[in-house]
Design a protein around this motif. Structure first.
Motif, mmCIF file in Angstrom:
data_model
loop_
_atom_site.group_PDB
_atom_site.id
_atom_site.type_symbol
_atom_site.label_atom_id
_atom_site.label_comp_id
_atom_site.label_asym_id
_atom_site.label_seq_id
_atom_site.Cartn_x
_atom_site.Cartn_y
_atom_site.Cartn_z
ATOM 1 N N MET A 1 0.726 -1.224 0.222
ATOM 2 C CA MET A 1 0.111 0.194 -0.209
ATOM 3 C C MET A 1 0.644 1.206 -0.224
ATOM 4 O O MET A 1 2.058 0.365 1.116
ATOM 5 N N THR A 2 0.171 2.614 -0.785
ATOM 6 C CA THR A 2 1.506 3.668 -0.954
ATOM 7 C C THR A 2 1.158 4.105 0.089
ATOM 8 O O THR A 2 -0.758 4.912 1.099
ATOM 9 N N PRO A 3 2.385 4.767 0.770
ATOM 10 C CA PRO A 3 1.862 5.797 1.534
ATOM 11 C C PRO A 3 1.040 6.678 1.328
ATOM 12 O O PRO A 3 0.904 7.488 0.205
ATOM 13 N N PRO A 4 0.233 7.666 2.715
ATOM 14 C CA PRO A 4 -0.449 8.542 1.833
ATOM 15 C C PRO A 4 0.690 10.228 2.173
ATOM 16 O O PRO A 4 1.490 10.313 2.503
ATOM 17 N N THR A 5 -0.361 10.679 0.606
ATOM 18 C CA THR A 5 0.455 11.820 0.520
ATOM 19 C C THR A 5 0.871 12.872 1.444
ATOM 20 O O THR A 5 -0.510 13.273 2.105
ATOM 21 N N PRO A 6 1.663 13.078 1.788
ATOM 22 C CA PRO A 6 1.925 14.315 2.645
ATOM 23 C C PRO A 6 0.390 16.097 2.528
ATOM 24 O O PRO A 6 0.795 16.074 1.139
ATOM 25 N N PRO A 7 0.811 16.300 2.983
ATOM 26 C CA PRO A 7 -0.096 17.598 2.702
ATOM 27 C C PRO A 7 0.907 18.646 2.670
ATOM 28 O O PRO A 7 1.512 18.572 3.035
ATOM 29 N N ARG A 8 -0.044 19.463 2.396
ATOM 30 C CA ARG A 8 1.165 20.997 1.139
ATOM 31 C C ARG A 8 0.818 21.560 2.210
ATOM 32 O O ARG A 8 0.095 22.196 2.327
ATOM 33 N N THR A 9 2.164 22.885 1.803
ATOM 34 C CA THR A 9 2.018 23.643 2.938
ATOM 35 C C THR A 9 1.599 24.954 2.047
ATOM 36 O O THR A 9 2.441 25.036 1.058
ATOM 37 N N CYS A 10 1.362 25.701 2.278
ATOM 38 C CA CYS A 10 1.273 27.055 1.407
ATOM 39 C C CYS A 10 1.162 27.934 2.694
ATOM 40 O O CYS A 10 0.738 27.954 3.836
ATOM 41 N N LEU A 11 1.094 29.744 2.379
ATOM 42 C CA LEU A 11 0.255 30.340 2.555
ATOM 43 C C LEU A 11 -1.086 30.234 3.198
ATOM 44 O O LEU A 11 -1.548 30.645 1.550
ATOM 45 N N VAL A 12 -1.689 30.991 3.718
ATOM 46 C CA VAL A 12 -2.933 31.686 3.356
ATOM 47 C C VAL A 12 -3.029 32.298 2.492
ATOM 48 O O VAL A 12 -2.988 33.703 2.344
#
Length: 192
Positions: free
Chosen positions: A1-12
């Motif tokens: 099973m492929t590990p989940p993609t980490p959330p992306r970070t960005c500015l609001v």
């Protein structure tokens, strides 16, 4: 099973993201969670309003982590110019004016306060906290020298996470609500 993609970070960038921050904040305030959850998962102490977040964001957008459209976490940027927006924090700002870091008065550095950091329960333990601070470095290292915040020493999960992220403790003190550690993280190449 492929590990989940980490959330992306960005500015609001959108008001809806600020509204998501308030929803996540409300579900993690110390007064809204059982004491055993506060001990094991950490907690937040200050509640913001949408108006306050919008005013802070106008000075410097906060950092968020997103999984698609879901908010996985946030780390609020609170420039010194925003100190009047949250009056309960005024004693902290007054204390910061008296402290030194690395042999210089803190007030000589270009710094902002980490207004609050929170990771949604579903994403805890997956590197989101560290990713939020990497985004802070990437986004603000040319504008600011460092980030300053205070963490309740009994919030052991948060204390460990801030230490892991590279924060250095410069003062511990007690007020009417808790015992606090004032911690600093260098952002610019000259303060890392």
């Amino acid at each position: 099973m492929t590990p989940p993609t980490p959330p992306r970070t960005c500015l609001v960038t959108r008001r809806e993201e600020l509204e998501q921050i308030l929803q996540l904040q409300a579900s993690n305030l110390r007064d809204h969670i059982p004491p055993e959850q506060a001990v094991s998962q950490g907690f937040l102490t200050v509640a913001h309003t949408l108006d306050v977040l919008e005013r802070m964001h106008a000075l410097a957008p906060s950092v968020i982590a997103k999984d698609g459209e879901k908010l996985a976490g946030y780390a609020l940027v609170m420039p010194v110019e925003a100190r009047a927006f949250v009056p309960i924090l005024e004693p902290m700002f007054q204390l910061l004016e008296t402290l030194s870091w690395r042999g210089r008065p803190l007030r000589e550095y270009r710094y902002y306060v980490m207004g609050q950091v929170c990771v949604a329960e579903a994403w805890r333990g997956q590197g989101v906290f560290d990713a939020l601070y990497r985004e802070h470095r990437a986004s603000y290292r040319t504008r600011f020298d460092c980030i300053v915040t205070e963490v309740a020493t009994r919030n052991t999960r948060s204390m460990r996470a801030h230490t892991r992220a590279g924060f250095e403790s410069i003062k511990t003190y007690r007020d009417a609500t808790d015992e606090w550690a004032v911690v600093v993280l260098g952002l610019s190449d000259s303060t890392r």
